[in-house]
Design an enzyme around this catalytic site. Sequence first.
Site, PDB file in Angstrom:
ATOM      1  N   CYS A 247       0.835  -1.201   0.000  1.00 33.79           N
ATOM      2  CA  CYS A 247       0.000   0.000   0.000  1.00 33.79           C
ATOM      3  C   CYS A 247       0.871   1.252   0.000  1.00 33.79           C
ATOM      4  CB  CYS A 247      -0.921  -0.005   1.224  1.00 33.79           C
ATOM      5  SG  CYS A 247      -1.795   1.549   1.487  1.00 33.79           S
TER       6      CYS A 247
ATOM      7  N   CYS B 162       0.551   3.396   3.109  1.00 37.43           N
ATOM      8  CA  CYS B 162       1.320   2.855   4.235  1.00 37.43           C
ATOM      9  C   CYS B 162       2.802   3.180   4.052  1.00 37.43           C
ATOM     10  CB  CYS B 162       1.124   1.341   4.334  1.00 37.43           C
ATOM     11  SG  CYS B 162      -0.578   0.807   4.634  1.00 37.43           S
TER      12      CYS B 162
END
Length: 472
Positions: free
Chosen positions: A392, A395
């Site tokens: 991600c 993230c």
Amino acid sequence: MALAAASSTAISGSISSRSLASHELIKAPQIGSFRPLERHLVPSGAVNSSRRRCLVKPVYAEPKQSNSTVPHAATIIAPEVSENVEESIEKEDYEKLAKELENASPLEIMDKALEKFGNDIAIAFSGAEDVALIEYARLTGRPFRVFSLDTGRLDAETYRFFDTVEKHYDIRIEYMFPDAVEVQGLVRSKGLFSFYEDGHQECCRVRKVRPLRRALKGLRAWITGQRKDQSPGTRAEIPVVQVDPSFEGMDGGVGSLIKWNPVANVDGRDIWNFLRTMNVPVNSLHSQGYISIGCEPCTRPVLPGQHEREGRWWWEDAKAKECGLHKGNIKDEAALTNGNGNEAAAAHAGSTVADIFNTQNVVNLSRTGIENLARLEERKEPWLVVLYAPWCRFCQGMEGSYVELAEKLAGKGVKVGKFRADGEQKEFARQELELGSFPTILFFPKHSSRPIKYPSETRDVDSLTTFVNALR
């Protein structure tokens, strides 16, 4: 990227090749403006591209005073062409062409697209920064068409922007609308905001994908504003030109539609520099923090440091942020998405992406570890835990601040942990740990079993520290 310089060079070449003075270039009539060019001004490429279907009368955009609202892209009917004629037409190798144009300027790519397809190609305009496409088309001096999808749920600012663009370029945008019966059925059966609960794909399919499919059936090619830096996981490999993997053109069948992405290799900042330099009108929502703009219920401003697509469908996973218009970007759609538009758990189970938040100050929690942590009603120390997926981009974007926070809290009475919540753990994290999208940050207080979810999209060290200090 020296976009301004590249554009200047390409513009000069385009002008000289047609022996037009600069003031003549700007005033060149356009199909989009509903002032068809005189025969002697029509570019030879446009004539050649339409010669293959000699029975087709060229379709020009309707005059502004016309009351008709049916877009030509929806009404053009592809003529029947004999198999012998089709077999005699040499099919171009678009992979080879994409490689040849890989380092070309957006203006050069736009010029090539309009030259090859003439009136059988149109620019897809969303009402956001892809207005740059219209500006590039204008600079080529060639005729061009513009269409847009009116979902019925756009912001008022976007509708006003459409009007501004039409007046600025003296064009008429060809609007496509969703089928009223389909919209009525969806709303009556599931309500106005069902996408918040079961994913945006169904609503987008009714309001955007199907109207687009109708529009493209009247074309041989279309031009999009996709860029590689726009969306994590779905647009990183888009070429500047390709055979459309998802939609059909007027001839029907696989390979009947060509998709051009002139700004695929352009950085978003360079797009904005170009818009400012050329004094191009922009959507007023941009000044309110909106970067990627879609329907009003599914779009919100982004904060400094956030990726532009994080403002779209923010309740879903980072790599699901496509509405279906460019679903061909997802290599294995069946494996990557489930019914609500999010990644299926198995999609990343065997991922080889390098892990993140790797530091001795961040505890790597297993499934058993976080289950035990969640059950405890009396903890020796409070915990801050991030639910993440290493693939991600959001993230990845907060990795530095989270690691720095862990270092600041080391020895201060607060434990900092991480739990990888994708793959097989995703459903558990959704049901038991309030996972909505990645990353989700939870604070487990010392004297309470119930975790507190970090509510903000701001993930810098100071904001996270304030959150921890308020609850510790």
